[in-house]
Design a protein around this motif. Sequence first.
Motif, PDB file in Angstrom:
ATOM      1  N   HIS A  61       0.827  -1.199   0.000  1.00  0.00           N
ATOM      2  CA  HIS A  61       0.000   0.000   0.000  1.00  0.00           C
ATOM      3  C   HIS A  61       0.863   1.252   0.000  1.00  0.00           C
ATOM      4  O   HIS A  61       1.934   1.283   0.621  1.00  0.00           O
ATOM      5  N   ARG A  63       1.638   5.043   1.089  1.00  0.00           N
ATOM      6  CA  ARG A  63       1.420   5.855   2.290  1.00  0.00           C
ATOM      7  C   ARG A  63       1.032   7.267   1.852  1.00  0.00           C
ATOM      8  O   ARG A  63       1.766   7.911   1.110  1.00  0.00           O
ATOM      9  N   ASP A 215      -1.973   2.654  10.610  1.00  0.00           N
ATOM     10  CA  ASP A 215      -1.443   1.993   9.429  1.00  0.00           C
ATOM     11  C   ASP A 215      -1.896   0.549   9.454  1.00  0.00           C
ATOM     12  O   ASP A 215      -2.670   0.128  10.294  1.00  0.00           O
ATOM     13  N   CYS A 216      -1.392  -0.225   8.504  1.00  0.00           N
ATOM     14  CA  CYS A 216      -1.748  -1.634   8.426  1.00  0.00           C
ATOM     15  C   CYS A 216      -0.943  -2.396   9.460  1.00  0.00           C
ATOM     16  O   CYS A 216       0.115  -2.946   9.152  1.00  0.00           O
ATOM     17  N   HIS A 259      -8.577  -1.247   9.548  1.00  0.00           N
ATOM     18  CA  HIS A 259      -8.102  -2.124   8.483  1.00  0.00           C
ATOM     19  C   HIS A 259      -6.829  -2.801   8.938  1.00  0.00           C
ATOM     20  O   HIS A 259      -5.952  -2.158   9.542  1.00  0.00           O
ATOM     21  N   CYS A 261      -3.660  -5.626   7.677  1.00  0.00           N
ATOM     22  CA  CYS A 261      -2.996  -6.295   6.564  1.00  0.00           C
ATOM     23  C   CYS A 261      -2.466  -7.633   7.066  1.00  0.00           C
ATOM     24  O   CYS A 261      -1.295  -7.722   7.464  1.00  0.00           O
ATOM     25  N   ASP A 347      -8.846   5.680   1.272  1.00  0.00           N
ATOM     26  CA  ASP A 347      -7.655   4.838   1.256  1.00  0.00           C
ATOM     27  C   ASP A 347      -7.888   3.559   2.047  1.00  0.00           C
ATOM     28  O   ASP A 347      -7.390   2.489   1.662  1.00  0.00           O
ATOM     29  N   HIS A 350      -9.772   1.321  -0.203  1.00  0.00           N
ATOM     30  CA  HIS A 350      -8.899   0.833  -1.264  1.00  0.00           C
ATOM     31  C   HIS A 350      -8.011  -0.307  -0.776  1.00  0.00           C
ATOM     32  O   HIS A 350      -7.804  -1.303  -1.487  1.00  0.00           O
ATOM     33  N   ARG A 351      -7.489  -0.202   0.412  1.00  0.00           N
ATOM     34  CA  ARG A 351      -6.635  -1.258   0.945  1.00  0.00           C
ATOM     35  C   ARG A 351      -7.413  -2.554   1.152  1.00  0.00           C
ATOM     36  O   ARG A 351      -6.908  -3.646   0.861  1.00  0.00           O
ATOM     37  N   SER A 352      -8.619  -2.422   1.646  1.00  0.00           N
ATOM     38  CA  SER A 352      -9.432  -3.618   1.841  1.00  0.00           C
ATOM     39  C   SER A 352      -9.804  -4.255   0.509  1.00  0.00           C
ATOM     40  O   SER A 352      -9.825  -5.487   0.383  1.00  0.00           O
ATOM     41  N   HIS A 355      -6.968  -6.380  -0.922  1.00  0.00           N
ATOM     42  CA  HIS A 355      -6.864  -7.704  -0.317  1.00  0.00           C
ATOM     43  C   HIS A 355      -8.017  -8.606  -0.738  1.00  0.00           C
ATOM     44  O   HIS A 355      -7.866  -9.837  -0.747  1.00  0.00           O
ATOM     45  N   TYR A 479       0.114   8.325  -4.609  1.00  0.00           N
ATOM     46  CA  TYR A 479      -0.175   7.002  -5.159  1.00  0.00           C
ATOM     47  C   TYR A 479       0.702   6.654  -6.365  1.00  0.00           C
ATOM     48  O   TYR A 479       0.847   5.474  -6.700  1.00  0.00           O
TER      49      TYR A 479
END
Length: 493
Positions: A61, A63, A215-216, A259, A261, A347, A350-352, A355, A479
């Motif tokens: 991901h 930052r 963060d994750c 979220h 990771c 964001d 988006h991270r989820s 995955h 990004y």
Amino acid sequence: MPGGRRGPTRQQLSRSALPSLQTLVGGNLGNGTGLRNRSSNSLGLSAPPLSALITPEPVRHSRIPELPLDSSLLFEFLLFLYLLVALFVQYINIYRTVWWYPYSHHAASTSLNFHLMDYHLAIFITVMLARRLVWTIVSEVSQSSGGSLLRYVVLIAARLSLLTMCGWVLCWTLVNLCRNHSVLNLLFLGYPFGVYVPLCCFHQEGGKSQTPSADCDYPSNHQQTDLTEAPYFRPRDFLFLLRENLKEQFSSPPHMPTHTCPPHTHAHTPELIRAEVEELKSDFNRRIKEVLFNSLFSAYYVAFLPLCFVKSTQYYDMRWSCEHLIMVWINAFVMLMSQLLPPSYCDLLHRSAAHLGRWQKLEHGSYSNTPQHLWSESTVWPQGVLVRHSRCLYKAVGPCNVALPSDVSHARFYFLFHKPLRILNLLIWIESSVVLYQLYSLLRSERWNHTLSLGLILFCNYYVLFKLLRDRIVLGKAYSYPLPSNSLGLKSQ
């Protein structure tokens, strides 16, 4: 050689000596990840599971920096100020006069027909538009109620006084409106609440969200709380359900879901990811419901309700008033979206979605010579793998895929959020189109009320567009920053 020892035939070599492609990428029939040949029969191969042979590409991901976001109190004040300006503009469009006539003419005494306005209606609309601001002030006061006993008593008294004054003004205006208008006109006053109750109150979903994480972060011992045991809403009393839903409309959600990771080697990773996606879907739907209701509520009371109380002998520009109604709704929608869906929240979605992954449904008969696996809910599938689920063939699209192939909501979630700037780009496109159209209308306007209305509204739109463009420039650079990526590969046996 005749009479000598015969070597293995070509067919025996192909079956025993040479490892097949199915053996390299095959799955374990015991866990539901076996292969299927062209005749759709399972192959009885004692091969290790797919996750032990192919390592899915790790999801990395970007930052993003902490972008400034208006506080709840500041945002509600700016929204209330914009709605007051829009209400003033609508009254100008309805009750304007030909003020350039000689002063001897009755219509030129004032720029507006003040004697035709219903002040009780204007006060009622103002109180309704200020409901979120008042509730935000009360909430801020309640959160800062620490300290001495005297300070606590003063804050409680101030809060009760503010709520009592708003309630008294609302009742006073309603009594006077009931005396001067018909029952049909009075029904328009509470129409949004009558629509909100059946549409929103009986579709409550999801659980309470937790505080956001920076963060994750995933614990080293791989112990995660079971998100699937989150409390769901059970049948409730109607009044309690109505109070909970109305409370959501008065204030923005204070927290965001978390979220994590998790490593793809963990046994419960797919289940945790899908549970997290379900929680995020419920929270996102609740925010969208709040945005839609409050934007339509604002446009209704600002631009539509004044038209319902206009006398039949009063002339006004219907096209311009309807156009103003649409503009108010779009601007309120964009303002609420930018506040309730900030860059940090997008964001997180988006991270989820990265995955979760996505499956592409294929036609029957295609890829008949390619190894096909039976989908398993406990496997993290790498990109490009073919699986069968519910008598259909699917192809993995994402770098890692744990989504249910037949679940349309998973595919929709991935489509919306696998690109982190999709929602922000959509908001910029909408707001830019509105600003350009208003500038075009301002250049072609010939009436003083049109020029004044567009000039006032454009100042508010410039501020919203500036914030969106600022976030887009910063996030676009964040990004686009290159990240180290590991290619897919086979583990050594």
